[in-house]
Design an enzyme around this catalytic site. Structure first.
Site, short mmCIF file in Angstrom:
data_model
loop_
_atom_site.label_atom_id
_atom_site.label_comp_id
_atom_site.label_asym_id
_atom_site.label_seq_id
_atom_site.Cartn_x
_atom_site.Cartn_y
_atom_site.Cartn_z
N GLY A 1 0.84 -1.20 0.00
CA GLY A 1 0.00 0.00 0.00
C GLY A 1 0.87 1.24 0.00
O GLY A 1 2.01 1.21 0.45
N GLN B 1 2.99 9.84 1.10
CA GLN B 1 4.29 9.16 1.11
C GLN B 1 5.14 9.48 -0.11
O GLN B 1 6.32 9.12 -0.16
CB GLN B 1 4.08 7.65 1.22
N CYS C 1 5.65 -0.09 7.50
CA CYS C 1 5.24 1.06 6.70
C CYS C 1 6.44 1.48 5.86
O CYS C 1 7.56 1.53 6.37
CB CYS C 1 4.81 2.21 7.61
N LEU C 2 6.21 1.79 4.58
CA LEU C 2 7.32 2.16 3.70
C LEU C 2 8.00 3.46 4.16
O LEU C 2 9.15 3.71 3.80
CB LEU C 2 6.84 2.30 2.25
N HIS D 1 -4.69 1.26 7.15
CA HIS D 1 -3.36 1.88 7.29
C HIS D 1 -3.22 3.05 6.29
O HIS D 1 -2.78 4.14 6.65
CB HIS D 1 -2.29 0.80 7.05
N GLU D 2 -3.63 2.82 5.03
CA GLU D 2 -3.51 3.88 4.01
C GLU D 2 -4.49 5.01 4.28
O GLU D 2 -4.15 6.19 4.13
CB GLU D 2 -3.73 3.31 2.60
N HIS E 1 -3.05 7.31 6.71
CA HIS E 1 -2.05 8.21 6.09
C HIS E 1 -2.73 9.44 5.49
O HIS E 1 -2.22 10.55 5.58
CB HIS E 1 -1.32 7.50 4.95
ZN ZN Z 1 2.40 3.46 5.84
#
Ligand code: ZN
Length: 192
Positions: free
Chosen positions: A43, A48, A108-109, A150-151, A154
């Site tokens: 995701g 991000q 998380c990226l 999660h997204e 964000h």
């Molecule tokens: Zn994340």
């Protein structure tokens, strides 16, 4: 595209709603899909990659374990999850279905090498727009429900560390502090 790391204020910025799907929005979504793929992520949110917009992508097609990936319902009918991947969600809105919660390890990226347990609603209803501007509505559970939550977080400037219990958060505090410092120092050098 470069993935923004923890410590960059954009990750704390609520995304603006997308009223018109311009060619730029389509291009951005395509670049986000590519960036997520390159990073082996499941995701990615617009924040991000440095854009505070209500736009995120999710792709669970690489998840081999179907039970782990979860289920997807469209118009109340169970459909094959993989044929609907990747998902591009514009202005997504979530509603929990039932009260069941599940705890699982999340990454998380924007937080490389940092993982922690996060409790989330097990089953959600999602309403969003697709890249053609058409309304989409579906329900998800399993990892799909988790990834979308999660997204969605964000998009509202909420990070997975905010959802961790105090003990988990404390155990990751020094790693997060280090990452934040590193991000901030990179930001400064870029300004020079
Ligand atoms: Zn994340």
């Amino acid at each position: 595209m470069k993935i923004v790391k923890f410590g960059d204020p954009i990750l704390r910025t609520k995304g603006k709603r997308i009223e018109t799907i311009t060619p730029e929005v389509k291009q951005l979504a395509a670049e986000m899909l590519e960036t997520m793929k390159q990073a082996n992520g499941i995701g990615l949110a617009a924040q991000q990659i440095g854009k505070a917009l209500q736009l995120c992508v999710v792709d669970l097609s690489m998840v081999e374990d179907g039970e782990l990936a979860g289920r997807l319902w469209i118009d109340g009918a169970l459909v094959d999850l993989k044929t609907h991947m990747p998902l591009t969600l514009i202005n997504p809105e979530l509603t929990p279905v039932g009260k069941l919660r599940e705890t699982a390890l999340e990454g998380c990226l924007s937080f490389p090498e940092i993982f922690g347990d996060v409790s989330r609603v097990a089953h959600v209803k999602v309403a969003a727009k697709d890249l053609e501007g058409n309304p989409v509505a579906f329900e998800a559970d399993g990892l799909l429900a988790r990834a979308i939550q999660h997204e969605h977080d964000h998009l509202h400037g909420i990070l997975f560390i905010d959802r961790m219990n105090a003990a988990t958060k404390a155990s990751l505090a020094s790693a997060c502090k280090k990452l934040k410092k590193q991000t901030e120092s990179e930001g400064r050098s870029m300004d020079c």
